[in-house]
Design an enzyme around this catalytic site. Structure first.
Site, PDB file in Angstrom:
ATOM      1  N   HIS A   1     -20.288 -23.692  91.733  1.00 53.37           N
ATOM      2  CA  HIS A   1     -20.994 -23.194  92.909  1.00 53.37           C
ATOM      3  C   HIS A   1     -20.661 -21.714  93.073  1.00 53.37           C
ATOM      4  CE1 HIS A   1     -21.489 -27.318  95.098  1.00 53.37           C
ATOM      5  NE2 HIS A   1     -21.823 -27.378  93.817  1.00 53.37           N
TER       6      HIS A   1
ATOM      7  N   GLU B   1     -19.446 -19.998  95.496  1.00 52.29           N
ATOM      8  CA  GLU B   1     -18.127 -19.749  96.073  1.00 52.29           C
ATOM      9  C   GLU B   1     -17.036 -19.942  95.025  1.00 52.29           C
ATOM     10  OE1 GLU B   1     -20.307 -22.194  99.369  1.00 52.29           O
ATOM     11  OE2 GLU B   1     -20.427 -21.967  97.196  1.00 52.29           O
TER      12      GLU B   1
ATOM     13  N   CYS C   1     -20.152 -26.365 100.987  1.00 51.16           N
ATOM     14  CA  CYS C   1     -20.064 -27.815 100.874  1.00 51.16           C
ATOM     15  C   CYS C   1     -18.596 -28.238 100.976  1.00 51.16           C
ATOM     16  CB  CYS C   1     -20.652 -28.276  99.538  1.00 51.16           C
ATOM     17  SG  CYS C   1     -19.629 -27.824  98.110  1.00 51.16           S
TER      18      CYS C   1
ATOM     19  N   CYS D   1     -16.280 -26.722  98.149  1.00 48.94           N
ATOM     20  CA  CYS D   1     -15.994 -25.303  98.333  1.00 48.94           C
ATOM     21  C   CYS D   1     -15.132 -25.068  99.569  1.00 48.94           C
ATOM     22  CB  CYS D   1     -17.289 -24.520  98.399  1.00 48.94           C
ATOM     23  SG  CYS D   1     -18.179 -24.547  96.815  1.00 48.94           S
TER      24      CYS D   1
END
Length: 158
Positions: free
Chosen positions: A61, A63, A91, A94
């Site tokens: 992701h 992040e 999410c 993360c």
């Protein structure tokens, strides 16, 4: 008594625009257009965009990519005093990483009603069991980020 942290928000929009640039780069590569930049003492120390498809990595992701790059850049797995700018609400995966990395502040653009763990589906950062507190602020350039995502998904369904 602990002194309150003074937060400089004067460059928030500038750094969120850099995160939006990262999101666009990801979108151009067929990834869901989410971008992130990590800033410490006014300097970008990590950047990234969603790339789980191209990296064959479900953890890639935006992040995660930005935080990994930052940790490598400063040669420390802890990133105290840093601010993460991300174009979509984090999410659960993360959010956990943000706490473990000791990031001080998260600024996100658009909320993620289905899986966002800052405010939408849960308030992860407010949980009493956490050993680190993260300041969370949402909504900066939310419309621009949301439109980028809507355009991407319209084209895919198209």
């Amino acid at each position: 008594m602990r002194q309150p942290r003074i937060i400089d928000r004067s460059c928030d929009e500038q750094f969120m625009r850099l995160a939006l640039e990262q999101a666009r780069l990801g979108g151009e590569q067929g990834e869901v257009p989410v971008g992130a930049v990590l800033v410490q003492e006014g300097e970008v120390i990590g950047r990234g965009f969603n790339c789980p498809i191209s990296r064959h990595d479900p953890s890639a992701h935006a992040e995660m990519v930005a935080i990994r790059a930052a940790a490598e850049s400063v040669r420390n797995y802890r990133l105290p005093g840093s601010t993460l700018y991300v174009t979509l609400e984090p999410c659960s995966m993360c959010a956990g990483l943000i706490v473990h990395a000791r990031i001080a502040r998260v600024v996100f653009a658009a909320s993620e009603p289905r899986a966002g763990m800052a405010v939408s589906q849960g308030r992860f950062f407010e949980q009493g069991f956490l050993n680190h507190r993260v300041l969370v602020e949402g909504g900066l350039l939310a419309e621009e980020s949301g439109e980028l995502l809507r355009t991407f998904f319209r084209a895919r369904r198209g």
